[in-house]
Scaffold this active site. Sequence first.
Site, mmCIF file in Angstrom:
data_model
loop_
_atom_site.group_PDB
_atom_site.id
_atom_site.type_symbol
_atom_site.label_atom_id
_atom_site.label_comp_id
_atom_site.label_asym_id
_atom_site.label_seq_id
_atom_site.Cartn_x
_atom_site.Cartn_y
_atom_site.Cartn_z
ATOM 1 N N THR A 145 24.875 38.960 44.373
ATOM 2 C CA THR A 145 25.090 37.933 43.350
ATOM 3 C C THR A 145 25.382 36.595 44.018
ATOM 4 O O THR A 145 25.835 36.545 45.160
ATOM 5 C CB THR A 145 26.298 38.298 42.459
ATOM 6 N N GLY A 160 29.466 33.501 46.035
ATOM 7 C CA GLY A 160 30.272 33.600 47.249
ATOM 8 C C GLY A 160 31.629 34.248 47.032
ATOM 9 O O GLY A 160 31.868 34.957 46.054
ATOM 10 N N LYS A 196 42.178 35.243 39.459
ATOM 11 C CA LYS A 196 42.775 34.609 38.266
ATOM 12 C C LYS A 196 42.630 35.496 37.033
ATOM 13 O O LYS A 196 43.495 35.490 36.142
ATOM 14 C CB LYS A 196 42.158 33.228 38.007
ATOM 15 N N GLY A 217 52.655 35.374 53.693
ATOM 16 C CA GLY A 217 53.268 34.752 52.509
ATOM 17 C C GLY A 217 52.592 33.451 52.125
ATOM 18 O O GLY A 217 53.242 32.503 51.700
ATOM 19 N N GLU A 224 56.331 37.599 56.126
ATOM 20 C CA GLU A 224 55.802 36.325 56.633
ATOM 21 C C GLU A 224 56.438 36.047 57.988
ATOM 22 O O GLU A 224 57.651 36.081 58.140
ATOM 23 C CB GLU A 224 56.114 35.201 55.631
ATOM 24 N N HIS A 249 53.238 13.497 22.957
ATOM 25 C CA HIS A 249 54.481 14.244 22.778
ATOM 26 C C HIS A 249 54.292 15.304 21.703
ATOM 27 O O HIS A 249 53.703 15.012 20.674
ATOM 28 C CB HIS A 249 55.608 13.296 22.347
HETATM 29 C C1 LIG Z 1 41.605 36.016 46.958
HETATM 30 C C2 LIG Z 1 41.151 34.575 47.076
HETATM 31 C C3 LIG Z 1 41.497 33.691 46.085
HETATM 32 C C4 LIG Z 1 41.075 32.368 46.173
HETATM 33 N N1 LIG Z 1 41.439 31.523 45.193
HETATM 34 C C5 LIG Z 1 41.065 30.235 45.258
HETATM 35 C C6 LIG Z 1 41.419 29.338 44.230
HETATM 36 O O1 LIG Z 1 42.084 29.709 43.260
HETATM 37 N N2 LIG Z 1 40.998 28.049 44.319
HETATM 38 C C7 LIG Z 1 40.266 27.615 45.392
HETATM 39 O O2 LIG Z 1 39.919 26.435 45.441
HETATM 40 N N3 LIG Z 1 39.898 28.453 46.382
HETATM 41 C C8 LIG Z 1 40.281 29.748 46.340
HETATM 42 N N4 LIG Z 1 39.891 30.597 47.333
HETATM 43 C C9 LIG Z 1 39.082 30.061 48.446
HETATM 44 C C10 LIG Z 1 37.602 29.953 48.038
HETATM 45 O O3 LIG Z 1 37.153 31.206 47.614
HETATM 46 C C11 LIG Z 1 36.781 29.440 49.204
HETATM 47 O O4 LIG Z 1 37.344 28.241 49.688
HETATM 48 C C12 LIG Z 1 35.355 29.163 48.765
HETATM 49 O O5 LIG Z 1 34.743 30.333 48.288
HETATM 50 C C13 LIG Z 1 34.538 28.590 49.923
HETATM 51 O O6 LIG Z 1 33.251 28.354 49.505
HETATM 52 P P1 LIG Z 1 32.017 28.383 50.538
HETATM 53 O O7 LIG Z 1 30.799 28.108 49.727
HETATM 54 O O8 LIG Z 1 32.308 27.529 51.692
HETATM 55 O O9 LIG Z 1 31.980 29.866 51.119
HETATM 56 P P2 LIG Z 1 31.910 31.285 50.427
HETATM 57 O O10 LIG Z 1 32.404 31.273 49.049
HETATM 58 O O11 LIG Z 1 32.528 32.228 51.386
HETATM 59 O O12 LIG Z 1 30.354 31.575 50.328
HETATM 60 C C14 LIG Z 1 29.570 31.787 51.445
HETATM 61 C C15 LIG Z 1 28.368 32.573 50.989
HETATM 62 O O13 LIG Z 1 27.420 32.575 52.040
HETATM 63 C C16 LIG Z 1 26.809 33.841 52.107
HETATM 64 N N5 LIG Z 1 26.273 33.959 53.457
HETATM 65 C C17 LIG Z 1 26.972 33.864 54.622
HETATM 66 N N6 LIG Z 1 26.127 33.917 55.661
HETATM 67 C C18 LIG Z 1 24.885 34.054 55.138
HETATM 68 C C19 LIG Z 1 23.604 34.160 55.710
HETATM 69 N N7 LIG Z 1 23.414 34.121 57.017
HETATM 70 N N8 LIG Z 1 22.554 34.285 54.886
HETATM 71 C C20 LIG Z 1 22.725 34.324 53.543
HETATM 72 N N9 LIG Z 1 23.909 34.224 52.946
HETATM 73 C C21 LIG Z 1 24.976 34.081 53.746
HETATM 74 C C22 LIG Z 1 27.922 34.803 51.769
HETATM 75 O O14 LIG Z 1 27.384 36.024 51.305
HETATM 76 C C23 LIG Z 1 28.658 34.037 50.692
HETATM 77 O O15 LIG Z 1 28.157 34.353 49.423
HETATM 78 C C24 LIG Z 1 40.277 31.937 47.270
HETATM 79 C C25 LIG Z 1 39.905 32.847 48.256
HETATM 80 C C26 LIG Z 1 40.325 34.145 48.172
HETATM 81 C C27 LIG Z 1 39.898 35.115 49.232
#
Ligand SMILES: Cc1cc2nc3c(=O)[nH]c(=O)nc-3n(C[C@H](O)[C@H](O)[C@H](O)COP(=O)(O)OP(=O)(O)OC[C@H]3O[C@@H](n4cnc5c(N)ncnc54)[C@H](O)[C@@H]3O)c2cc1C
Length: 470
Positions: free
Chosen positions: A41, A44, A55, A187, A209, A449
């Site tokens: 899907t 990411g 959430k 933490g 932590e 308010h």
């Molecule tokens: C439990 C948890 C809760 C979070 N909650 C929040 C929040 O509330 N608010 C917030 O701002 N951030 C939150 N984050 C952080 C947030 O998820 C990340 O900062 C964000 O997803 C980063 O986006 P990105 O596009 O850089 O990378 P990612 O979301 O990691 O996406 C990278 C994508 O690249 C794909 N990929 C990698 N290499 C390849 C390749 N060679 N070929 C094809 N596809 C590839 C992967 O499959 C992935 O789908 C949370 C993270 C976690 C783990």
Amino acid sequence: MATQPSPAHVVVIGGGPGGYVAAIRAAQLGLSTVCVEMDRTLGGTCVNVGCIPSKALLDSSHHYEFAAHSAKAHGIGIGSLSIDVATMLKRKDDVVGQNTKGLEFLFKKNKITWARGRGRLRAGNIVEVEGSGDESAAAYQAKHVIIATGSVPVELPFLRFDEERILSNVGALTIPRVPRHLIVIGGGIIGLELGSVWRRLGAKVTVIELLPTILPGMDEDLVKEATRLLAKQGLELRTGTKVTAGRREGDRVLIDVAKDGATETLEGDYVLVAVGRKPSLNGIDAAALGLGVGRRGEILVDDRMRTNVENVFAIGDCVPGPMLAHKAEEEGVVAAEVIAGHAARMHYRSIPGIVYTWPEIAAVGLTEREVRESGREYRVGRFPFTANGRARTAGEGAGFVKFVADAQTDELLGCHMIGPSVSELVAEVVLAFEYGASSEDIGITIHAHPTLSEAVKEAALGALGRSIHI
Ligand SMILES: Cc1cc2nc3c(=O)[nH]c(=O)nc-3n(C[C@H](O)[C@H](O)[C@H](O)COP(=O)(O)OP(=O)(O)OC[C@H]3O[C@@H](n4cnc5c(N)ncnc54)[C@H](O)[C@@H]3O)c2cc1C
């Protein structure tokens, strides 16, 4: 492998919040765009195993906690309360599904090609796609490449993830029953959010932590209040404590900890290792491509998201800066616009950071300590939610809003909030930061308010010594 790579103006590697937003913006700007994503899907980490599912579980467990502890005060009687974890997890999966399907719709709407498979970047901006099963789409010759490969959780060498008992964020989102004792290592934001989910549902949760406080790096007043409130809710917070070893024995996990020379073994049924994330350069051989990388393996970029290799951009968790979805998204927009010839630049000053515990925690700008250490003279305005009418109606008086403003110019330097729905309240402050506002600008703006946002106005007035309701 196709003999002739298909031409594309932009190839984005990774379909997370950085990559999919970059792809949409590039397509909006009329550039032929391919996004390579190897997961089943789009979305990411954020959509599949991060922001959205965490959430969804936080919302479900918040409702449970309200029913268990707060409903009575509103005159609402609930007979016997139960939690059906399978239904809660299914609902979470459905929410994720709505989001991933929504992204597929947006890709179709914007005529973006989703190349399914693992992208591998070769010199000369050739992107090979492994496992696409579609020979004609197996390689692309891109004018511009945007690397958006994200991040992966850091593992402890003696506690390898099995996602059954030794969990990363992935396994922690699918625990099939309320744990008896969940041990959380770390933490930080992820540990506290996921720890809160299971604590609300009745698990004993111990957070370990290494540093002297939880939420390292956040404003000290926020950390103090968060520590007090989370401990009161029942999270056992063990700070300044080192995990020295750990193992799984059947359905048990045994975690050895040390503090001030004393050692102890904690026994739980699950352990969540949330000690941080590291950039992922999957499919990117930085050395072979000559890409500049930093100490943590992050790809180095300028404020236009350009790497040191011509026509190769990088965004999101795989570049420096806070690992946040909204930061990745904005970098995606900047990269696409720069490719299209716009004068876009990334501004890092106004990136809010949020912790979705309850009460929530939100911050933007500098902490009071950072301002103090900069030698700048400053004033602090602070307003508690106990003095806010709307918070009282909701029975949500815990927490406060705090502003740090320059003593001479009144320029806003930092804002730190803990309280009900502050994840939403911070948006106003981020906008104010972007416009270079003063605390007086917020203080003299009419806020409806009774709303929680009046606490923001009052705290801003507080920086001028002019709060009305306290
Ligand atoms: C439990 C948890 C809760 C979070 N909650 C929040 C929040 O509330 N608010 C917030 O701002 N951030 C939150 N984050 C952080 C947030 O998820 C990340 O900062 C964000 O997803 C980063 O986006 P990105 O596009 O850089 O990378 P990612 O979301 O990691 O996406 C990278 C994508 O690249 C794909 N990929 C990698 N290499 C390849 C390749 N060679 N070929 C094809 N596809 C590839 C992967 O499959 C992935 O789908 C949370 C993270 C976690 C783990």
